[in-house]
Design a protein around this motif. Structure first.
Motif, mmCIF file in Angstrom:
data_model
loop_
_atom_site.group_PDB
_atom_site.id
_atom_site.type_symbol
_atom_site.label_atom_id
_atom_site.label_comp_id
_atom_site.label_asym_id
_atom_site.label_seq_id
_atom_site.Cartn_x
_atom_site.Cartn_y
_atom_site.Cartn_z
ATOM 1 N N CYS A 27 0.852 -1.188 0.000
ATOM 2 C CA CYS A 27 0.000 0.000 0.000
ATOM 3 C C CYS A 27 0.891 1.243 0.000
ATOM 4 C CB CYS A 27 -0.882 0.031 1.244
ATOM 5 S SG CYS A 27 -2.009 -1.361 1.360
ATOM 6 N N ALA A 28 0.556 2.191 -0.853
ATOM 7 C CA ALA A 28 1.306 3.451 -0.874
ATOM 8 C C ALA A 28 0.891 4.305 0.318
ATOM 9 C CB ALA A 28 1.044 4.198 -2.172
ATOM 10 N N PHE A 29 1.862 4.979 0.926
ATOM 11 C CA PHE A 29 1.577 5.877 2.043
ATOM 12 C C PHE A 29 2.619 6.973 2.110
ATOM 13 C CE2 PHE A 29 4.166 2.458 3.776
ATOM 14 C CZ PHE A 29 5.087 3.107 4.574
ATOM 15 N N ALA A 30 2.241 8.063 2.781
ATOM 16 C CA ALA A 30 3.143 9.187 2.995
ATOM 17 C C ALA A 30 3.610 9.167 4.446
ATOM 18 C CB ALA A 30 2.423 10.494 2.711
ATOM 19 N N ILE A 31 4.762 9.742 4.693
ATOM 20 C CA ILE A 31 5.247 9.968 6.055
ATOM 21 C C ILE A 31 5.346 11.478 6.214
ATOM 22 C CG2 ILE A 31 7.114 9.628 7.707
ATOM 23 C CD1 ILE A 31 7.830 7.062 6.081
ATOM 24 N N ILE A 32 4.534 11.989 7.137
ATOM 25 C CA ILE A 32 4.408 13.439 7.314
ATOM 26 C C ILE A 32 4.563 13.796 8.787
ATOM 27 C CG2 ILE A 32 2.869 15.429 7.020
ATOM 28 C CD1 ILE A 32 1.463 13.865 4.792
ATOM 29 N N ALA A 67 0.932 6.149 13.880
ATOM 30 C CA ALA A 67 2.011 6.960 14.460
ATOM 31 C C ALA A 67 3.353 6.273 14.249
ATOM 32 C CB ALA A 67 1.761 7.165 15.956
ATOM 33 N N MET A 68 4.359 7.095 14.081
ATOM 34 C CA MET A 68 5.730 6.624 13.962
ATOM 35 C C MET A 68 6.647 7.763 14.378
ATOM 36 S SD MET A 68 5.983 6.735 9.768
ATOM 37 C CE MET A 68 7.244 5.545 9.739
ATOM 38 N N MET A 69 7.928 7.513 14.360
ATOM 39 C CA MET A 69 8.900 8.539 14.713
ATOM 40 C C MET A 69 9.942 8.595 13.599
ATOM 41 S SD MET A 69 9.231 10.560 17.398
ATOM 42 C CE MET A 69 8.456 9.735 18.761
ATOM 43 N N GLY A 70 10.167 9.787 13.052
ATOM 44 C CA GLY A 70 11.280 9.999 12.142
ATOM 45 C C GLY A 70 12.478 10.404 12.987
ATOM 46 N N MET A 78 14.626 13.502 16.881
ATOM 47 C CA MET A 78 13.437 12.733 16.534
ATOM 48 C C MET A 78 12.260 13.675 16.324
ATOM 49 S SD MET A 78 13.417 9.443 19.001
ATOM 50 C CE MET A 78 14.875 9.101 19.946
ATOM 51 N N GLU A 79 11.378 13.288 15.419
ATOM 52 C CA GLU A 79 10.154 14.046 15.169
ATOM 53 C C GLU A 79 8.983 13.077 15.075
ATOM 54 O OE1 GLU A 79 10.533 16.556 11.728
ATOM 55 O OE2 GLU A 79 12.135 17.739 12.636
ATOM 56 N N LYS A 80 7.938 13.362 15.837
ATOM 57 C CA LYS A 80 6.709 12.580 15.737
ATOM 58 C C LYS A 80 6.208 12.701 14.306
ATOM 59 C CE LYS A 80 2.875 10.547 17.330
ATOM 60 N NZ LYS A 80 1.992 11.186 18.302
ATOM 61 N N SER A 81 5.852 11.578 13.718
ATOM 62 C CA SER A 81 5.421 11.550 12.330
ATOM 63 C C SER A 81 4.242 10.602 12.182
ATOM 64 C CB SER A 81 6.570 11.084 11.420
ATOM 65 O OG SER A 81 7.691 11.937 11.549
ATOM 66 N N TRP A 82 3.661 10.626 11.015
ATOM 67 C CA TRP A 82 2.493 9.790 10.733
ATOM 68 C C TRP A 82 2.651 9.122 9.379
ATOM 69 C CZ3 TRP A 82 -0.842 9.187 14.645
ATOM 70 C CH2 TRP A 82 -0.797 10.140 15.671
ATOM 71 N N ALA A 83 2.410 7.821 9.347
ATOM 72 C CA ALA A 83 2.254 7.108 8.081
ATOM 73 C C ALA A 83 0.785 7.288 7.716
ATOM 74 C CB ALA A 83 2.587 5.635 8.253
ATOM 75 N N TYR A 98 1.520 22.269 6.637
ATOM 76 C CA TYR A 98 2.279 22.307 7.893
ATOM 77 C C TYR A 98 3.706 22.807 7.691
ATOM 78 C CZ TYR A 98 -1.665 20.576 10.353
ATOM 79 O OH TYR A 98 -2.924 20.501 10.919
ATOM 80 N N GLN A 99 3.941 23.467 6.563
ATOM 81 C CA GLN A 99 5.204 24.151 6.261
ATOM 82 C C GLN A 99 6.415 23.226 6.357
ATOM 83 O OE1 GLN A 99 4.288 27.204 9.264
ATOM 84 N NE2 GLN A 99 4.592 28.682 7.598
ATOM 85 N N GLN A 100 6.272 22.039 5.815
ATOM 86 C CA GLN A 100 7.382 21.095 5.812
ATOM 87 C C GLN A 100 8.224 21.284 4.559
ATOM 88 O OE1 GLN A 100 8.066 19.027 8.566
ATOM 89 N NE2 GLN A 100 6.610 20.567 9.255
ATOM 90 N N ASN A 101 9.532 21.177 4.703
ATOM 91 C CA ASN A 101 10.418 21.244 3.548
ATOM 92 C C ASN A 101 10.187 20.066 2.611
ATOM 93 O OD1 ASN A 101 11.887 23.617 4.090
ATOM 94 N ND2 ASN A 101 13.143 22.524 5.577
ATOM 95 N N ALA A 102 9.775 18.938 3.193
ATOM 96 C CA ALA A 102 9.620 17.720 2.412
ATOM 97 C C ALA A 102 8.756 16.725 3.178
ATOM 98 C CB ALA A 102 10.988 17.104 2.130
ATOM 99 N N PHE A 103 8.382 15.664 2.481
ATOM 100 C CA PHE A 103 7.737 14.519 3.102
ATOM 101 C C PHE A 103 8.261 13.275 2.379
ATOM 102 C CE2 PHE A 103 5.080 15.576 -0.462
ATOM 103 C CZ PHE A 103 4.595 14.374 -0.950
#
Length: 143
Positions: A27-32, A67-70, A78-83, A98-103
């Motif tokens: 399954c395709a997913f993003a990490i943000i 939930a996950m952690m980058g 570390m940054e709290k992240s979401w799949a 959310y003004q992220q440089n990337a995902f």
């Protein structure tokens, strides 16, 4: 790209992801994340507030998420992240909000670094599984 952004871009490519169990790569997913907008370090409490807002947006979208952690490879940052199981265009909009440089976008088991606020080129980093570390529980981030 300026020197500071080039350094961040390289750090993004060396990240690892802490999960409590494996995700389904077919399954395709993003990490943000919502943390540290545009690479500006915020306090833990500011990042937690932004994370709650992001989680609310994800929940309202109706798509599946986890939930996950980058993290940096040495786990010093570390940054709290979401799949989030959504298409790449929707992920781009959310990360941009959310003004992220990337995902990150994982598709067919491969992880890609996708820019949001720069003219950097997307980077295919390789097999997602090579960046995953399974942990008993996700660490808390404290000031």
């Amino acid at each position: 790209m300026d020197v500071a952004f080039k350094q961040l871009w390289q750090h993004y490519q060396n990240s690892c992801f802490l999960l409590t169990q494996y995700l389904n790569p077919p399954c395709a997913f993003a990490i943000i994340t919502a943390s540290n907008p545009l690479g500006i370090l915020l306090s833990s409490s500011q990042n937690r507030l932004r994370d709650k807002q992001l989680q609310q947006d994800i929940h309202q979208s109706g798509c599946a998420y986890r939930a996950m952690m980058g993290a940096s490879p040495d786990l010093q940052h570390m940054e709290k992240s979401w799949a989030v199981y959504l298409d790449q265009a929707s992920a781009h909009q959310l990360a941009h909000k959310y003004q992220q440089n990337a995902f990150y976008y994982v598709e067919n088991g491969h992880i890609h670094l996708i820019p949001c606020h720069s003219k950097a080129e997307p980077v295919t980093m390789g097999e997602f599984s090579q960046y995953v570390r399974i942990v008993e529980e996700l660490p808390e981030i404290l000031d």
